[in-house]
Write a protein that holds these residues in place. Structure first.
Motif, PDB file in Angstrom:
ATOM      1  N   GLY A 122       9.087   1.869  -3.502  1.00 22.18           N
ATOM      2  CA  GLY A 122       8.155   1.465  -2.242  1.00 22.18           C
ATOM      3  C   GLY A 122       8.207   1.392  -0.574  1.00 22.18           C
ATOM      4  N   ALA A 123       9.684   1.983  -0.617  1.00 21.80           N
ATOM      5  CA  ALA A 123       9.894   1.904   1.202  1.00 21.80           C
ATOM      6  C   ALA A 123       9.522   3.174   1.608  1.00 21.80           C
ATOM      7  N   HIS A 124       8.999   2.564   3.196  1.00 18.01           N
ATOM      8  CA  HIS A 124       8.106   3.393   3.257  1.00 18.01           C
ATOM      9  C   HIS A 124       8.977   4.665   4.734  1.00 18.01           C
ATOM     10  N   ILE A 125      10.151   4.441   5.019  1.00 19.20           N
ATOM     11  CA  ILE A 125      10.651   4.612   5.029  1.00 19.20           C
ATOM     12  C   ILE A 125      12.321   4.430   5.311  1.00 19.20           C
ATOM     13  N   ILE A 126      13.411   5.378   5.091  1.00 14.62           N
ATOM     14  CA  ILE A 126      14.871   4.916   4.756  1.00 14.62           C
ATOM     15  C   ILE A 126      15.479   4.981   6.430  1.00 14.62           C
ATOM     16  N   THR A 165       6.216 -10.596  -1.835  1.00 12.51           N
ATOM     17  CA  THR A 165       5.819 -11.860  -0.958  1.00 12.51           C
ATOM     18  C   THR A 165       5.462 -10.906  -0.322  1.00 12.51           C
ATOM     19  N   ILE A 166       5.730  -9.490   0.109  1.00 12.10           N
ATOM     20  CA  ILE A 166       4.845  -8.254   1.466  1.00 12.10           C
ATOM     21  C   ILE A 166       3.781  -8.700   1.117  1.00 12.10           C
ATOM     22  N   ALA A 167       3.793  -7.467  -0.269  1.00 11.67           N
ATOM     23  CA  ALA A 167       2.028  -7.497  -1.466  1.00 11.67           C
ATOM     24  C   ALA A 167       1.553  -8.925  -0.851  1.00 11.67           C
ATOM     25  N   GLU A 202      -6.533  -4.524  -4.440  1.00  5.07           N
ATOM     26  CA  GLU A 202      -6.810  -4.056  -4.789  1.00  5.07           C
ATOM     27  C   GLU A 202      -5.372  -3.407  -5.061  1.00  5.07           C
ATOM     28  N   LYS A 203      -4.208  -3.505  -3.452  1.00  3.02           N
ATOM     29  CA  LYS A 203      -2.963  -3.032  -3.886  1.00  3.02           C
ATOM     30  C   LYS A 203      -2.165  -3.884  -4.637  1.00  3.02           C
ATOM     31  N   ARG A 207       0.177  -3.222  -7.705  1.00  2.00           N
ATOM     32  CA  ARG A 207       1.036  -3.463  -7.635  1.00  2.00           C
ATOM     33  C   ARG A 207       1.344  -4.462  -9.214  1.00  2.00           C
ATOM     34  N   PHE A 208       1.424  -5.447  -9.487  1.00  2.00           N
ATOM     35  CA  PHE A 208       1.039  -6.669 -10.073  1.00  2.00           C
ATOM     36  C   PHE A 208       1.022  -6.065 -11.802  1.00  2.00           C
TER      37      PHE A 208
END
Lengths: 281, 281
Positions: B58-62, B256-258, B271-272, B276-277
């Motif tokens: 789920g990283a948005h950027i590397i 934690t971020i979610a 929703e997200k 994810r859960f």
């Protein structure tokens, strides 16, 4: 500003420059069939057990609530308060909407307890505050009035101001009023978290008083409630929350609070954090 | 204000009204002997593997950093960037203090990458910013200058202003500058957390730009680093942080971020969070 509470042997300070204060929530029959049943029978063994377990887990204050169908609060609450006062030496938070049960319980409660709670409703202010003044204790003021829980932070600040003014008018110092800004459920209202955070920041900055919050209502109806609650706590503490009514037996909550105190500069040289780490939290 | 970055197929927006952005930190040989060794040999298999694992998590950027003893950055960084761009379709963050390695890597990088980083030092501003302007990419500005990392938040705000002014003077919009206020270690300085939080809030409120932070420096030297880092994150996000360079394979960080996005109203109807859960995070 410090709120000072006293148990039979221990004094607890609540404030932004001292470690975050944990009010143990477990003596509350809501959703707990065994506890409700034992309270109906007048059996205090579970009350005593929960008081000891929470104090051992590091709770600073024990909340005592016996409200359940079939429980005679006026008889049982004073008994439960007395039981807790005999079992542990930390301050007690007497949690009831029944005025006579409150008065009776205060008679049996040593030290300086916390009354949970007064609201912004005229009736509540007129009955509860004089009792708080007379007994020299402290009180939690809930941000709710005749119109319910306001949807915005500004109105919660207004109710807080009104409660503090009413307290000061009869000689209760604002150090003895702890505001609970309330949190509605995030599943029903995506803005619920932000509203509570804004209210806490405004109350801390503009009124300078201490705050508390039931730590779990925000997650009601969702899975992973402990995750949501313990992610909310660091935000709340950073926003200015100085105490919360939570489950001290939830080790993740304890760990999160220790980390939050460390991160906000209330744990010099990480002394408490390291001690708890070594002792297995 | 939104910062827009592009990979080969995916566009990422960074901003206070969109979900928090995770920049995957794992392609960095610091403290990773295997990765350092393979980079010295010019072997890209681990780089490719870490890029895929982070994108899948789920990283948005590397983030791509190859700085290690014995690694020829000017040869290896462009190769690593190209490898990541071929492996995943999300934007890349090119992480180096070597100007020629940066220029070479930008040549091999499709889309709109993020340059990590420019500092408040005159040399850095004069070399890095023109390259950022020429390539039309975005840049992370570190709150450090000739005098080091300032101990107070106000000075970090000043360095941020200086970096943004320098960028705007040569035609880089401030939406393309992401400020990293830096975090020193809480074990060495009990005020480190508060300073970083104050800096983020000031930068977000007064400059309105996006911010990022390496998510783990705060806990350096202490036990339970993941606990400290994930307790800090909700505070940072609440204070206005819009992205962080963290380990997306740490499931507790992801959870934690979610939860933080949910609590701050960036996840309508949860929703997200629920998705994810259900997918096991």
């Amino acid at each position: 500003m410090h709120t000072t509470l006293e148990g039979t042997a221990k004094t607890v300070l609540i404030g932004s420059e001292v470690p975050f204060v944990v009010i143990g929530e477990r003596i509350n029959p809501s959703g707990k069939r065994n506890l409700a049943e034992s309270l109906r029978r007048g059996d205090m063994s579970l009350v005593r057990q929960e008081a000891l377990a929470q104090a051992n887990a590091g709770a600073h204050i024990i909340d005592v609530n016996v409200t359940a169908e079939g429980v005679d609060e006026e008889a049982i609450l004073p008994l439960a308060v007395q039981t807790v006062a005999e079992a542990v030496d930390i301050p007690i938070c007497i949690d009831t909407a029944d005025f006579r049960a409150l008065a009776e319980s205060l008679d049996r409660c040593p030290g300086t307890p916390l009354v949970n709670s007064v609201t912004g409703e005229a009736d509540s202010l007129q009955t509860v505050l004089p009792l708080v003044k007379e007994r020299g204790c402290a009180v939690i003021g809930l941000c709710v009035d005749e119109d319910g829980v306001p949807a915005d932070a500004g109105k919660r600040l207004e109710i807080s101001q009104r409660m503090i003014r009413a307290a000061e008018e009869i000689g209760i110092s604002k150090a003895s009023v702890i505001i609970d800004p309330l949190a509605t459920t995030i599943g029903a209202d995506g803005g619920a978290g932000i509203t509570t955070l804004l209210a806490i920041r405004a109350i801390a900055e503009e009124l300078g008083v201490n705050t508390t919050l039931g730590g779990s209502n925000i997650s009601f109806g969702l899975p992973e409630r402990s995750l949501i609650n313990r992610s909310f706590l660091p935000m709340l503490i950073e926003a200015g929350l100085t105490s919360a009514i939570v489950d001290p037996l939830d080790v993740e909550i304890r760990r999160t609070i220790a980390a939050a105190d460390l991160l906000l500069g209330r744990d010099e040289y990480a002394e408490k954090f390291l001690q708890r780490f070594r002792n297995g939290w």
